[in-house]
Motif scaffolding. Structure first.
Motif, PDB file in Angstrom:
ATOM      1  N   TYR A 181      -2.654  -2.545  -4.250  1.00  0.00           N
ATOM      2  CA  TYR A 181      -3.410  -3.485  -5.282  1.00  0.00           C
ATOM      3  C   TYR A 181      -2.775  -4.951  -5.264  1.00  0.00           C
ATOM      4  O   TYR A 181      -3.449  -5.900  -5.206  1.00  0.00           O
ATOM      5  CB  TYR A 181      -3.181  -3.068  -6.593  1.00  0.00           C
ATOM      6  N   GLY A 182      -1.482  -5.245  -5.297  1.00  0.00           N
ATOM      7  CA  GLY A 182      -0.972  -6.567  -5.409  1.00  0.00           C
ATOM      8  C   GLY A 182      -1.180  -7.159  -3.919  1.00  0.00           C
ATOM      9  O   GLY A 182      -1.491  -8.297  -3.943  1.00  0.00           O
ATOM     10  N   ALA A 183      -1.080  -6.456  -2.664  1.00  0.00           N
ATOM     11  CA  ALA A 183      -1.399  -7.176  -1.347  1.00  0.00           C
ATOM     12  C   ALA A 183      -2.947  -7.560  -1.688  1.00  0.00           C
ATOM     13  O   ALA A 183      -3.102  -8.739  -1.072  1.00  0.00           O
ATOM     14  CB  ALA A 183      -1.227  -6.084  -0.321  1.00  0.00           C
ATOM     15  N   ILE A 184      -3.671  -6.811  -2.032  1.00  0.00           N
ATOM     16  CA  ILE A 184      -5.389  -7.403  -2.016  1.00  0.00           C
ATOM     17  C   ILE A 184      -5.168  -8.533  -2.919  1.00  0.00           C
ATOM     18  O   ILE A 184      -6.079  -9.591  -2.528  1.00  0.00           O
ATOM     19  CB  ILE A 184      -6.178  -6.302  -2.631  1.00  0.00           C
ATOM     20  N   MET A 185      -4.792  -8.364  -4.103  1.00  0.00           N
ATOM     21  CA  MET A 185      -4.578  -9.621  -5.055  1.00  0.00           C
ATOM     22  C   MET A 185      -4.250 -10.906  -4.433  1.00  0.00           C
ATOM     23  O   MET A 185      -4.601 -11.716  -4.521  1.00  0.00           O
ATOM     24  CB  MET A 185      -4.068  -9.204  -6.196  1.00  0.00           C
ATOM     25  N   PHE A 186      -3.086 -10.738  -3.501  1.00  0.00           N
ATOM     26  CA  PHE A 186      -2.380 -11.834  -3.019  1.00  0.00           C
ATOM     27  C   PHE A 186      -3.283 -12.453  -1.990  1.00  0.00           C
ATOM     28  O   PHE A 186      -3.292 -13.706  -1.953  1.00  0.00           O
ATOM     29  CB  PHE A 186      -1.270 -11.431  -2.557  1.00  0.00           C
ATOM     30  N   VAL A 187      -3.581 -11.704  -0.987  1.00  0.00           N
ATOM     31  CA  VAL A 187      -4.565 -12.132  -0.175  1.00  0.00           C
ATOM     32  C   VAL A 187      -5.930 -12.968  -0.689  1.00  0.00           C
ATOM     33  O   VAL A 187      -6.266 -13.971  -0.302  1.00  0.00           O
ATOM     34  CB  VAL A 187      -5.073 -10.842   1.022  1.00  0.00           C
ATOM     35  N   ALA A 188      -6.351 -12.277  -1.709  1.00  0.00           N
ATOM     36  CA  ALA A 188      -7.679 -12.960  -2.461  1.00  0.00           C
ATOM     37  C   ALA A 188      -7.072 -14.213  -2.963  1.00  0.00           C
ATOM     38  O   ALA A 188      -8.042 -15.094  -2.721  1.00  0.00           O
ATOM     39  CB  ALA A 188      -8.251 -12.095  -3.397  1.00  0.00           C
TER      40      ALA A 188
END
Length: 616
Positions: free
Chosen positions: A164-171
């Motif tokens: 979740y955090g990785a997707i949020m960071f990339v976005a």
């Protein structure tokens, strides 16, 4: 009294005369007869013995007076004083700033991504200049920083999983880069680049060439739940009689759903829960070294009832009977007929100390003196349950392990306190975020406030400077607690304070399997160690481990199997909030967990006695 007259002229935070003037004897007219009889059975004074007219002189030869150390910067140059002052202030301010960022990251990250996405979808205006306001630029920066927290913070990863955090960071990074090029925002571009580099550094494990989200040293690979040794029939009976709702903390069981991490589950209850003070009746108990602790006692309205439990409570660091989570236990359990006895540690809540022996977390003899006083004043059938919070939980664990069969308590519940505090030395997240506030309070109120003269007299110049400049509790233990109390170093102190402290660590950091004949092998009464895996102050590794002796399925089989682990995935430190409006429930789950265990022990003992009668 000559000694008291001399005391007037010493510059102190409070004098013995002032303390003695505040003493009040118990008004027995306000108590039920059964409560009066209980107090009298303890045969303890209700005014401090140091205040008696025939007491020996309070001052001891060679022991500095109590009271605030006003000349704490004495001997330092102006520059050194400024540097020390910054050490005393900046860590707390930085900790509070970062802590608030981490608390709000759960909202700032997604909201920022949403706002940047909406701006992207709107496209460029047909008329006028396409500009980005300062507020929008700050929103973009905070969104990227918050998303980085969601990707790398151990507790957010524990709550949300690694992706979740990785997707949020990339976005957030992709959208922020588009904002940079669209509006030609160089400063924002530099900031985003720094965040990307920092994120890469934090998630890439260069030893294994793999991605690691959160602190690898704090990675949890064990399940939450109740762990016990089923070969111990008495403990098994307790578990069967302990209602599952009182030992299960999750959203299905009412846990506050919107609190995102152990930080919020710790901080918000302390900020939002307020409970009025109960009526305490204080007695004073002499310790083995001729100092005194206080026993603060409160009864149910109907009076002391020997058929209901007595809870002997050990409070947290810098605390006492005024701690609000203790008040929660008081109001809930006295309403059911139980009696609460809080042992106020020496030197806390303004208790005077004559000699050098200040509060020390490794000292278990005071707890034993209090437990024996309660046992000797009651019948053998009286159920007495020990309850420890935070530092009090550490002491309770160590007490059960150190005293073995000499421990007169029928059981214990240790909340947010570990079995092996050596792991605290390297719990850097707590040292950076939470411990600066605790260290400042302990240093200002205790080490420099009440006992500054004695502390300075005993510490070396280097250690006293270290105390003045310590930024977290571990540094305070290194420079003040360990040297003041005569320990070789902080590891020696942490070993002495721990139930597992007499067992060596393996080279890989795990606890050795050689526990036979050690303290943990002698626990003679059921002891529940209740620990949240997202505790931000006491690392879960002090209580459990992924491998080795501290692995839950292994540690509960030590000794006679009287050790019980209750691990919850969430809960924070002395938190475990319930309900959407957590302040309506206060510390209900925590207090009910204690009650559920106590009543289970009581019923298990009753059933065991019936079986023995049938055999006869």
């Amino acid at each position: 009294n000559k000694s008291r007259q001399q005391h007037k002229h010493i510059n102190m935070l409070w004098s013995l005369e002032e303390y003695c003037a505040s003493q009040k004897e118990i008004n027995f007219n306000d108590l039920a007869e059964s409560s009066v009889q209980f107090i009298r059975s303890l045969n303890l004074p209700s005014t401090h013995p140091f205040c008696d007219e025939d007491a020996p002189p309070f001052e001891m030869e060679g022991v500095p007076p109590m009271g605030r150390l006003d000349h704490r910067f004495e001997g330092e140059s102006t520059l050194e004083t400024v540097i020390t002052g910054l050490y005393m202030v900046l860590p707390t301010l930085l900790a509070m700033g970062e802590l608030w960022l981490r608390l709000f990251a759960v909202a700032l990250g997604p909201l920022g991504v949403l706002m940047m996405a909406m701006r992207e979808l709107q496209g460029k205006p047909k008329q006028g200049k396409d500009t980005a306001s300062e507020r929008f630029q700050w929103t973009c920066a905070l969104s990227v920083a918050s998303a980085l927290v969601l990707m790398t913070d151990t507790f957010y990863v524990l709550d949300n999983g690694p992706y979740y955090g990785a997707i949020m960071f990339v976005a957030s990074v992709i959208l922020a880069i588009r904002v940079v090029f669209r509006y030609d925002l160089n400063r924002l571009g530099i900031f985003v680049s720094i965040m990307v580099l920092l994120g890469s550094h934090l998630v890439v494990d260069y030893e294994t060439n793999s991605l690691t989200f959160g602190d690898k040293a704090e990675e949890v690979r064990i399940d939450e739940g109740l762990y016990f040794d089923s070969s111990n029939s008495f403990v098994s009976s307790i578990v069967q009689l302990w209602p599952e709702k009182y030992r299960t903390y999750n959203k299905a069981n009412g846990a506050t759903f919107w609190m995102p991490s152990g930080d919020s589950r710790t901080g918000l209850p302390f900020l939002g829960n307020h409970i009025p003070a109960p009526e305490w009746h204080r007695l004073f108990l002499e310790t083995e070294d001729n100092e005194y602790v206080a026993l603060d006692i409160t009864f149910p309205e109907s009076g002391f009832n020997s058929s209901n439990p007595i809870y002997m409570v050990l409070h947290g660091l810098n605390g006492g009977s005024a701690e609000e989570y203790i008040r929660d236990l008081v109001f809930r359990r006295t309403a059911e007929g139980a009696t609460i006895v809080v042992m106020v540690a020496r030197g806390l809540m303004d208790l005077p100390i004559r000699g050098w022996n200040l509060f020390n977390g490794a000292r278990t003899m005071d707890a034993h003196t209090a437990a024996m006083a309660l046992r000797e004043a009651t019948s053998p059938e009286q159920l007495i349950i020990g309850v420890g919070y935070s530092m009090g939980a550490i002491i309770l664990n160590n007490y059960f392990a150190s005293y073995g069969s000499r421990n007169p308590l029928d059981g214990g519940v240790a909340l947010s306190g570990g079995l092996d505090c050596r792991y605290q030395e390297h719990f850097y997240r707590a040292q950076r975020l939470w411990q600066p506030m605790l260290a400042e309070t302990a240093r200002g109120d205790f080490f420099l406030g009440k006992w500054g003269h004695r502390v300075k007299a005993r510490l070396s110049k280097a250690d006293f400077l270290g105390l003045m400049r310590c930024s977290h509790i571990t540094e305070l233990d290194i420079h003040a607690v360990a040297p003041y109390s005569g320990y070789d170093n902080v590891v020696h102190y942490y070993r002495e304070i721990s139930a597992l402290g007499d067992i060596e660590h393996n080279p890989d950091g795990t606890v050795s399997d050689d526990y036979k004949g050690k303290k943990i092998d002698t626990i003679a009464a059921p002891l529940v160690v209740l620990q949240a895996l997202d505790d931000p102050l006491m690392t879960w590794k002090c209580t459990a481990a992924n491998e080795g002796l501290l692995k839950p399925t292994n540690i509960v089989k030590t000794g006679s199997g009287n050790l019980i682990l209750l691990l919850t995935k969430a809960g924070g430190h002395v938190g475990w909030p319930l309900g959407t409006f957590f302040f309506q429930n206060k510390w209900k789950w925590m207090s009910d967990a204690v009650m559920g265990f106590a009543l289970a022990v009581q019923e298990a003992k009753r059933q065991e006695k019936l079986v023995e009668v049938d055999r006869e």
